[in-house]
Design an enzyme around this catalytic site. Structure first.
Site, PDB file in Angstrom:
ATOM      1  CE1 TYR A  36      38.286  51.979  64.175  1.00 30.87           C
ATOM      2  CE2 TYR A  36      36.510  53.487  63.571  1.00 30.87           C
ATOM      3  CZ  TYR A  36      37.768  52.956  63.331  1.00 30.87           C
ATOM      4  OH  TYR A  36      38.509  53.419  62.262  1.00 30.87           O
ATOM      5  CB  SER A  82      43.400  43.884  30.266  1.00 28.44           C
ATOM      6  OG  SER A  82      43.838  43.513  29.003  1.00 28.44           O
ATOM      7  CE  LYS A 116      38.405  39.800  34.807  1.00 26.11           C
ATOM      8  NZ  LYS A 116      37.455  40.910  34.706  1.00 26.11           N
ATOM      9  CD  GLU A 174      38.688  45.261  39.584  1.00 25.32           C
ATOM     10  OE1 GLU A 174      39.909  45.370  39.325  1.00 25.32           O
ATOM     11  OE2 GLU A 174      37.817  45.219  38.709  1.00 25.32           O
ATOM     12  CE  LYS A 315      35.276  38.357  32.039  1.00 25.27           C
ATOM     13  NZ  LYS A 315      34.606  39.118  31.110  1.00 25.27           N
ATOM     14  CB  CYS A 427      13.324  57.147  11.930  1.00 21.30           C
ATOM     15  SG  CYS A 427      12.945  58.867  11.655  1.00 21.30           S
TER      16      CYS A 427
HETATM   17  S1  IVH Z   1      45.092  40.684  37.753  1.00 17.39           S
HETATM   18  C1  IVH Z   1      48.191  41.338  34.865  1.00 17.39           C
HETATM   19  N1  IVH Z   1      43.292  39.797  39.455  1.00 17.39           N
HETATM   20  O1  IVH Z   1      40.189  42.409  35.654  1.00 17.39           O
HETATM   21  C2  IVH Z   1      47.041  41.062  35.697  1.00 17.39           C
HETATM   22  N2  IVH Z   1      42.627  41.405  37.852  1.00 17.39           N
HETATM   23  O2  IVH Z   1      40.384  41.933  32.818  1.00 17.39           O
HETATM   24  C3  IVH Z   1      45.967  42.043  35.597  1.00 17.39           C
HETATM   25  N3  IVH Z   1      40.306  42.093  38.004  1.00 17.39           N
HETATM   26  O3  IVH Z   1      42.043  45.284  34.924  1.00 17.39           O
HETATM   27  C4  IVH Z   1      45.045  42.094  36.697  1.00 17.39           C
HETATM   28  N4  IVH Z   1      39.790  40.838  39.729  1.00 17.39           N
HETATM   29  O4  IVH Z   1      40.422  45.348  36.880  1.00 17.39           O
HETATM   30  C5  IVH Z   1      43.542  40.608  38.410  1.00 17.39           C
HETATM   31  N5  IVH Z   1      41.824  38.970  41.021  1.00 17.39           N
HETATM   32  C6  IVH Z   1      42.065  39.771  39.991  1.00 17.39           C
HETATM   33  C7  IVH Z   1      41.081  40.609  39.437  1.00 17.39           C
HETATM   34  C8  IVH Z   1      41.412  41.405  38.348  1.00 17.39           C
HETATM   35  C9  IVH Z   1      39.349  41.729  38.863  1.00 17.39           C
HETATM   36  C10 IVH Z   1      40.121  43.041  36.904  1.00 17.39           C
HETATM   37  C11 IVH Z   1      41.148  44.152  36.841  1.00 17.39           C
HETATM   38  C12 IVH Z   1      41.787  44.043  35.492  1.00 17.39           C
HETATM   39  C13 IVH Z   1      40.746  43.291  34.738  1.00 17.39           C
HETATM   40  C14 IVH Z   1      41.357  42.550  33.571  1.00 17.39           C
END
Ligand code: IVH
Length: 674
Positions: A36, A82, A116, A174, A315, A427
């Site tokens: 490569y 989010s 995630k 991401e 989570k 303090c």
């Molecule tokens: S979907 C409308 N998919 O999590 C959907 N987000 O808490 C929005 N993230 O800002 C995002 N892995 O930075 C999605 N497989 C995934 C993800 C993901 C990480 C992050 C992303 C987002 C945040 C929201």
């Protein structure tokens, strides 16, 4: 001939792109790294000989030549949302219920399940197959243009594969730093004595926010794409999972763990499976994301405020590990609060080395029975600082050391105050302690305090960061050229500030006392103090007992006041403030300003709930005079049991009479008014 060379160059680029695609997307390389590199070097040399054929999408053109001055703003065509978080199975089940209810469906929903990642959301815009712009999420509506930095990430295609892509295509994903890359980066930084990153997320964020793309290029960044934003022309599949599949054919890297499942049971299975894999994944994840797979359903579900109703982040609980507390230090916060911080034997928690953990406060230390030398369980949740969960008592060594609150501030050596019943120790060097300077000066200058117009929070920070002041008294020594030399400070505003400072010198005792920022002395208490003492000096020697005669002042506030004035450096700052000309008109001592000023009371008979002396103190604190005999000038006679001649006299003269109960109520009402 030239035509030939341009052809050779183009076919080299195509081959390199194909190998890239095989390597990153298909995870199925066909050539060795060395081969490569040879292809790459060939392309570089041809382009060097024929710079007229260089195009921006060439694999050799990932790193731009010049650093940027700043990042431009980017307006997102479609907001970057989010995700709603879930921490328990119940949360997930409730989410599924809501989805089924809204879609009016009893059958199981098809979900797309994705890890995630803990990184940064980015948007990548392609026009006619070429990367034209990359942006951070920012506040969801507006982000920063980080195109130059994103181009340096080899996993991001500069030019799309195939031909079927829409002419305008925005892909979202991401950016993250793999665990191995993060560890290597920190090792290098440590050797060079450079900044160590706390976790891969911070490292990724810091790397993307570099104005010099060469620095970003040297950082081990990666990306997984998980969706699309704006799309124009062309038709995309109608399921999220199929969109991800087609993104792969265009050259985008999609997380290989992603799965389509049916129903909530499938989601929870995925969660467990990924949870088990988590320690062995080459990148950090903090949970999984469930997305309703059918796009029509997604559309029907819509979104609430900033998160879609069709997706949920489930989570993982914070990972817990054991280590030893080697020592404990106390950090002083901006408000003077002392926080015990445990120095730990360094230990890896989900790929990140942890060597400090907060113990919050001394109550927590007591409650959890934490000693220096103890083996403890620590946890880290997201980018929250790690904390000590509990002590492993079975493993307690024979010798441990109790954690003691220092008597003096570790920053400025002022006395540390720990008020009974309050968890937080502080303090007492408010005006003097470097850890608290900024907050102290901001408060001092604020509108209800010294009201220094034009001296806002930002400017206070600038003044302190530039070492122009270290306490409020220094403000009055500022010179025009010092101020005008500050960034974003025009000479006119500097002049205005000096005038505002001059004007603020004429104040009131109450404002001044409030401005000193004595703990728990708010505006009302400051006023009461000013009215009671009339001048500043008596406050220097006031005792906890005497202060409590003032309405509103209980034992805690009284203690704060006494401690404040007993610190030499606080007195010193006050002296300096007076010396530069801060002044006020003398308050007519107590009386006139107090509600009972001018009223005369006579006490007679035996009071049940308080002694006569106590009643007298209370009345005097409110400005009243207490006399021994009733006359026409008496305002009220307070009568207890067995009252004799004085009651009789009061009745004769028509003076108001208060029974004990009425009197107590009266005091309460009056105290409130004061
Ligand atoms: S979907 C409308 N998919 O999590 C959907 N987000 O808490 C929005 N993230 O800002 C995002 N892995 O930075 C999605 N497989 C995934 C993800 C993901 C990480 C992050 C992303 C987002 C945040 C929201």
């Amino acid at each position: 001939m030239t035509n030939n060379i341009s052809h050779t160059i183009e076919s080299l680029r195509q081959r390199i792109n194909d190998h890239n695609y095989r390597y990153y997307v298909l995870d199925d390389p066909r050539i060795s790294d060395a081969e490569y590199d040879t292809l790459f070097a060939e392309l570089q040399s041809l382009e060097k000989q024929h710079p007229e054929f260089i195009t921006t999408d060439s694999p050799t053109q990932r790193v731009g030549a010049v650093p940027l001055k700043e990042f431009a703003e980017v307006q997102h065509d479609i907001p970057m949302l989010s995700l709603e978080n879930a921490f328990t199975e119940e949360d997930v089940i409730a989410f599924n219920h809501r989805v089924q209810e809204r879609l009016d469906r009893v059958q199981d929903i098809e979900y797309n399940c994705e890890p995630k990642l803990d990184g940064l959301a980015v948007s990548l815009r392609y026009e006619h197959g070429l990367l034209v712009r990359a942006a951070t999420r920012g506040d969801g509506a507006t982000g920063e243009d980080i195109t130059e930095n994103i181009r340096t990430i080899k996993m991001v295609p500069l030019r799309l594969q195939g031909k079927e892509y829409p002419p305008i295509l925005e892909v979202r994903g991401e950016v993250y730093m793999p665990k191995a890359g993060f560890i290597a980066l920190n090792k290098k930084a440590e050797i060079k004595g450079e900044k160590i990153f706390a976790n891969p997320r911070n490292a990724a964020a810091g790397s993307l926010r570099q104005l010099n793309p060469r620095i970003t290029a040297a950082r081990p960044l990666a990306i997984f794409c998980y969706g699309v934003g704006k799309v124009e022309g062309g038709v995309l599949p109608s399921k999220h999972s199929d969109i991800l599949a087609v993104l792969k054919t265009w050259g985008f890297v999609v997380n290989p763990e992603i799965e389509v499942v049916t129903g909530i049971a499938g989601c929870l299975d995925f969660y467990k499976k990924i949870g088990k894999k988590r320690p062995n994944l080459p990148y950090e994840i903090d949970g999984v994301v469930y997305k309703v797979n059918n796009l029509q359903d997604q559309e029907r579900l819509g979104f609430v405020s900033r998160a879609p109703r069709w997706a949920l982040a489930h989570k993982f609980p914070a990972e817990q590990v054991q280590t030893v507390i080697e020592s404990v230090e106390f950090q002083v916060g901006r408000t003077g609060a002392l926080t015990p911080v445990a120095r730990l034997r360094p230990v890896a928690v989900s790929g990140v080395t942890v060597s400090n953990a907060t113990l919050h406060n001394m109550d927590e230390v007591k409650r959890k029975d934490i000693h220096i030398g103890d083996i403890v369980i620590i946890q880290r949740a997201g980018d929250v600082i790690p904390e000590v969960v509990s002590v492993v008592i079975e493993k307690r060594p024979a010798i441990t050391e109790k954690i003691k609150l220092p008597e003096h501030c570790p920053v400025c050596h002022s006395v540390v105050e720990q008020i009974e019943d309050e968890a937080i120790a502080r303090c007492s060097g408010g005006l003097f302690c470097p850890a608290q300077r900024k907050e102290a000066v901001k408060h001092f200058a604020s509108r209800r305090a010294m009201d220094i117009e034009g001296l806002g929070d930002k400017l206070v920070e600038q003044l302190i960061d530039n070492d122009l002041i270290s306490n409020p008294a220094d403000l009055y020594k500022l010179k025009l050229d010092e101020l005008a030399g500050l960034e974003r400070m025009a000479e006119k505003s500097a002049q205005n500030l000096l005038e505002a400072l001059e004007k603020s010198k004429k104040t009131t005792l109450a404002r001044f006392l409030y401005a000193l920022g004595i703990r728990e002395v708010g505006e009302a208490t400051a006023k009461n103090l000013a009215n009671f003492f009339g001048e500043l000096e008596p406050l220097f020697s006031a005792t906890v007992e005497s202060l409590q005669e003032i309405s509103d002042v209980g034992p805690i506030v009284a203690q704060h006041i006494v401690t404040f004035f007993s610190e030499d450096h606080n007195r010193d700052v006050i002296k300096k403030l007076l010396a530069v000309g801060v002044h006020w008109e003398t308050v007519k001592k107590s009386a006139s300003a107090l509600v009972l000023a001018g009223k005369t009371f006579v006490l007679t008979g035996t009071l049940v709930s308080l002694s006569r002396d106590e009643a007298k103190d209370k009345l005097e604190a409110l400005g009243a005079k207490v006399a021994g005999s009733v006359s026409a000038k008496t305002s009220y006679v307070v009568v207890g049991a067995d009252a004799g001649s004085k009651l009789k006299k009061a009745k004769e003269l028509g003076v108001a009479v208060l029974e004990e109960e009425d009197f107590l109520q009266f005091l309460q009402v009056i105290a409130k008014k004061n």
